[in-house]
Design a protein around this motif. Structure first.
Motif: not given
Length: 217
Positions: A79-102
């Protein structure tokens, strides 16, 4: 043109109103490796998984935790590495996603440990040799530290993803051709640095979850 510096983290676009679907791409990419023929990429991933598994085995003896931690590591890293691709949404930059894992990981470990090893968990609340005068304070500190673990996991991952992407956004907003000569090498270096950060943050997240599980007897 962006109306806000943080609009780069906005999952809503004009063409597609559900960029969150990019999170499902990891579930499409990972199983494919199982069926593909042997390749350098596949061998590299297998070597990395084997090395990480051997390292995590030194922290915990529970096989279920190892399987869960490796799954979390692969999901966050991709998820982090896909966020480096242009025009691809970085899901882990949102706290709701990180919190849903932690949060589910922490709740699972906490409920299991307190249900099956209640006495041993109470011993963790008060370190051995603590003076009686400061025992209540130590219990409060240990309890608070245990409760904020999922928050620290989620905030650490989100903050690191946001910081790197903000720097790349600031450098990419220049429209001067003369400045591009100086900015392009910096942007390329920062992209390589962010690639390393993407893997490191996934490793840190997985390692901390493993360490938390190691407290279970």
């Amino acid at each position: 043109m962006m109306t806000s510096l943080f609009s780069t983290f906005d999952p809503m676009t004009k063409l597609l109103q559900s960029n969150w679907i990019i999170m499902m791409m990891t579930t499409v990419i990972l199983p494919k490796w199982y069926w593909t023929k042997k390749s350098r990429m596949n061998m590299m991933m297998k070597m990395m998984e084997k090395k990480l598994m051997n390292e995590f085995k030194l922290m915990t003896h529970q096989k279920e935790i190892l399987i869960m931690v490796m799954s979390i590591f692969m999901f966050i890293m991709i998820s982090n590495m896909m966020g480096l691709i242009p025009y691809v949404f970085t899901s882990t930059s949102h706290l709701v996603v990180s919190m849903s894992i932690a949060l589910p990981s922490w709740i699972m470990i906490t409920i299991y440990s307190w249900k099956n090893f209640t006495n041993e968990m109470f011993k963790h609340m008060l370190p051995k040799g603590t003076p009686s005068a400061i025992s209540p304070m130590m219990i409060m500190i240990e309890t608070t530290g245990n409760l904020i673990r999922p928050i620290s996991l989620a905030v650490r991952l989100t903050a690191n993803m946001i910081a790197g992407h903000l720097l790349m956004t600031l450098l990419g907003n220049t429209s001067s051709i003369k400045m591009l000569v100086f900015i392009m090498p910096i942007q390329m270096t920062l992209t390589a640095f962010e690639t390393a950060i993407s893997m490191i943050q996934a490793y840190v997240f997985a390692t901390l979850v493993t360490l938390y599980s190691s407290e279970v007897p």
